[in-house]
Scaffold this active site. Structure first.
Site, short mmCIF file in Angstrom:
data_model
loop_
_atom_site.label_atom_id
_atom_site.label_comp_id
_atom_site.label_asym_id
_atom_site.label_seq_id
_atom_site.Cartn_x
_atom_site.Cartn_y
_atom_site.Cartn_z
N SER A 256 0.93 -1.17 -0.14
CA SER A 256 0.02 0.09 -0.01
C SER A 256 0.76 1.41 0.09
CB SER A 256 -0.86 0.07 0.97
OG SER A 256 -0.12 0.69 2.43
N ASP A 257 0.41 2.46 -0.48
CA ASP A 257 0.98 3.70 -0.28
C ASP A 257 0.89 4.30 1.47
OD1 ASP A 257 2.57 5.73 -0.65
OD2 ASP A 257 1.63 6.33 -2.30
N TYR A 258 1.47 4.98 1.74
CA TYR A 258 1.77 5.41 3.16
C TYR A 258 0.42 5.75 3.71
CZ TYR A 258 4.62 7.57 6.73
OH TYR A 258 5.15 7.75 7.90
N ASN A 259 -0.19 4.96 4.60
CA ASN A 259 -1.33 5.15 5.30
C ASN A 259 -2.45 5.24 4.43
OD1 ASN A 259 -2.75 5.86 7.81
ND2 ASN A 259 -3.05 7.82 6.81
N ALA A 260 -2.31 4.58 3.28
CA ALA A 260 -3.54 4.71 2.13
C ALA A 260 -4.66 3.75 2.60
CB ALA A 260 -2.90 4.22 0.88
#
Ligand code: BGC
Length: 709
Positions: A256-260
């Site tokens: 996943s992307d950061y905190n996505a």
């Protein structure tokens, strides 16, 4: 039973979720920080992957903690954003795209991988493959520019470069193709905003670079923060699992992307962390970067019956497989160790060559460049700004290692008078030093202006509604031009995007796009400015004349009412030209190149045939140059409208003064296939134009018509 299966069989739920969790150490944080303490999380097996830690000693110490304290002794995976170099910084990707040289794209990734691997890193969050037609979007700096074919070539070169001979090689990194998909189409160029694109543009523009990355064996893929037409990519089962894994056969890890994952709550498709985690896991995302969603949410999702243990085990299996492929189980300290001084020096030299190749000479009137002998005035906020030369995502690169333009020119021209004044800050309202800076023009023969954006004005979360010169730089330009009184004025632009600078482009004698050239910036620019190297970069994006033209790109489809200045009711602006300030592919050299005798055979081809395309190039100038030649096609009549120009290939050719040479392309007729109205690939008979030349400016292309049967 395989090592991985027995590990999974032995793991508790907490340990499994730890393998699906990536947490940040201290540097380069782009979002919220997790509450769980990294050290204790690692020791308890609740964190199995770390981002933002580098340096062999620190990485090995943390690895030791995991191996010595956890029950199952599963090694940690260390990831980092090694986007355009690690300690040695190469030009930003948009600048590298201007090289149009897959061999060098691969070479810089290889060097970055070696350097980062020596710092203990296993995985880089690169290449970024987001095609974009919107210079307002700051992340245009991180990617290949406006064209899908260029993006595909870059995807292959970068994946090969980072991954080298294979993940088991301790000098290689696992690559991560990002941001899947269509992130470059964010509304109005505003980062993280929704995207609204057609199935056709998804298939023709945004998916192909990722297809190329998968075909090249990319180890991991990162979904974009954004949604496509209502479905956030972090929950997009159709594009992640069905398409990537099902249709393309991608076997790697989706990170996943950061905190996505937690942001699915803000998107409005999940009510809480458990629902968000379930949506992402079900969609196919294996690893949660920094949302704490899998760790905290999946146990609840399991209880609610939203996911199964088999879903979790499948993701754990893929993460452990990646660790195994990287050799981490057998050789957990394999990456990390000193490099030889020779390899560092050779890397700097390569960074210099790549930086000089990325520089685009946009305009050169009155032969303002290369510099003539005489006194120089070097003016502007980017003339002596080594740290800014790094651009966005400068990983482990430090400012003190970068060469400024002032330092580079002083070194290259030790006997020439070079006077320097900053004049203004990059972005402030202070005009108090402008007059003194402009006064340097009086005692100079040539004036070199160093203008543009700060490194932190492009990249993530750096959208600009006014992508021109920031602060009071225009006032500095006015003052300098007024004082220059006909002396040659050369403007060098540093930026993470094409800037909207029509006035400057009209008034400066020479205009240079230097992007953010990296560690060797000043030396590379000195090479170009002095004529030691000939400029060969070509812009990988169209430069708009006005923000109102955006999105602007050469691959537009035709209008039913093409622009006609004589006819009011045609596709144009009342107050601006349609054409860009500089088209895709534009870039001058110090030579004088002539294109002639375009030949294409056969005149009639079937699907299995290949066109032999050749063109004659002659260097009529007095200097050695390298010319980039583009091959476009245009399908004039088809069952659906086809772009006005489609890029199918490009090549570079070096030519000595006076030298002529024929450049040859092989173009498979099947490359003329396209998606019909039902989105099925078709090969349609009819007339095709083959266009060859130096840029996407149609007036400069040689054209030959052929037929498909
Ligand atoms: C960016 C990614 C990056 C990640 C980790 C995110 O904010 O969108 O491109 O890889 O942070 O630093």
């Amino acid at each position: 039973m395989s090592r991985i299966d027995s590990l999974i069989a032995a793991m508790t739920l907490t340990e499994k979720l730890g393998q699906l969790t990536m947490a940040t150490a201290d540097s380069a944080i782009t979002g919220a920080v997790m509450t769980l303490d990294l050290e204790s999380g690692i020791a308890s097996g609740e964190i199995g992957n770390v981002i933002n830690l580098f340096g062999a000693e620190r990485v090995h110490a943390m690895q030791r903690r995991a191996l010595e304290n956890t029950r199952l002794r599963i090694p940690l995976l260390f990831g980092f954003d090694v986007i355009h170099g690690h300690r040695t910084i190469f030009p930003i990707p948009l600048g590298e795209a201007a090289l149009f040289d897959p061999r060098l794209w691969e070479a810089s990734a290889r060097e970055a991988a070696r350097e980062a691997a020596a710092d203990g890193i296993h995985l880089t969050f690169a290449p970024m493959l987001d095609v974009t037609r919107d210079p307002r979007w700051g992340r245009i700096a991180e990617g290949p520019g406006e064209d899908a074919f260029v993006a595909q070539m870059m995807a292959r070169a970068k994946v090969n470069g980072f991954q080298g001979t294979g993940l088991a090689d301790t000098a290689s990194l696992a690559a991560c193709a990002k941001h899947y998909c269509a992130y470059g189409a964010v509304t109005a160029g505003r980062d993280y905003a929704p995207t609204e694109i057609s199935v056709r543009s998804l298939s023709e523009v945004y998916l192909p670079p990722f297809q190329a990355a998968v075909a090249a064996g990319v180890a991991t893929i990162m979904p974009a923060f954004t949604d496509i037409a209502g479905v956030p990519m972090s929950a997009h089962r159709a594009l992640l699992t069905d398409y990537l894994r099902g249709q393309l056969g991608f076997k790697g890890v989706l990170i996943s992307d950061y905190n996505a994952i937690a942001e699915l709550i803000n998107h409005g498709v999940a009510a809480d962390l458990a629902e968000a985690a379930a949506l992402s896991l079900k969609a196919g995302i294996d690893m949660d970067m920094m949302a704490n969603a899998y760790r905290a949410g999946l146990p609840v999702a399991l209880d609610r019956g939203l996911v199964t243990m088999a879903d979790i085990d499948a993701a754990v299996g893929r993460v452990l497989t990646l660790k195994e492929q990287l050799g981490l189980f057998d050789n957990p300290y394999g990456r990390g160790g000193p490099e030889s001084a020779t390899s560092l020096a050779a890397r700097r030299q390569q960074a210099r060559e790549i930086a000089s190749g990325s520089i685009v000479l946009l305009k050169n009137d009155k032969d303002a460049l290369p510099l003539a002998d005489g006194r120089l005035a070097l003016i502007g906020p980017l003339a002596d700004a080594p740290g800014e030369m790094r651009g966005c995502w400068s990983a482990a690169g430090i400012a003190a290692d970068c060469v400024s333009v002032l330092a580079g020119l002083r070194f290259a021209l030790p006997h020439q008078s070079i006077r320097y004044a900053e004049g203004v800050d990059i972005d402030s309202a202070d005009e108090s030093r402008i007059a003194a800076a402009a006064a340097l023009c009086d005692d100079a023969d040539t004036i070199v202006l160093c203008l543009g954006e700060a490194a932190n004005m492009s990249g993530e979360a750096c959208s600009r509604a006014h992508p021109g010169l920031p602060g009071k730089q225009n006032a500095l330009v006015d003052a300098v031009l007024a004082r220059a009184k006909g002396k040659k004025v050369i403007a060098i632009l540093f930026s993470g995007r094409p800037l909207v600078v029509p006035q400057l482009a009209a008034r400066a004698d020479a205009l240079v796009a230097a992007w953010a050239p990296g560690s060797e910036a000043g030396n590379a620019l000195a090479d170009i400015l002095t004529g030691h190297a000939a400029p060969s970069g070509r812009t990988p994006v169209s430069w708009p004349r006005a923000v109102g033209q955006i999105p602007i790109y050469f691959g537009e489809r035709p209008s039913g009412r093409p622009a006609n200045p004589e006819d009011h009711y045609t596709s144009k602006y009342l107050d601006e030209d349609n054409a860009p300030l500089f088209p895709f592919g534009h870039g001058l050299s110090y030579g004088d190149i002539a294109y002639s005798s375009l030949a294409v055979t056969p005149a009639l081809a079937r699907e299995g045939d290949s066109f032999a395309v050749s063109v004659m190039l002659t260097n009529r100038g007095p200097r050695a140059i390298t010319e980039t030649v583009f091959l476009f096609v245009r399908d004039k009549v088809a069952s659906v409208t086809r772009p006005l120009l489609e890029l199918k290939d490009f090549q570079r050719k070096a030519l000595q003064p006076g030298e002529s040479g024929r450049l040859r392309f092989a173009l498979p007729a099947s490359a003329l296939k396209f998606l019909d109205a039902n989105m099925r690939p078709v090969f349609e008979p009819g007339e095709i134009e083959i266009l060859v030349g130096p840029s996407a400016d149609r007036a400069r292309l040689l054209v030959q018509t052929v037929y498909l049967a």
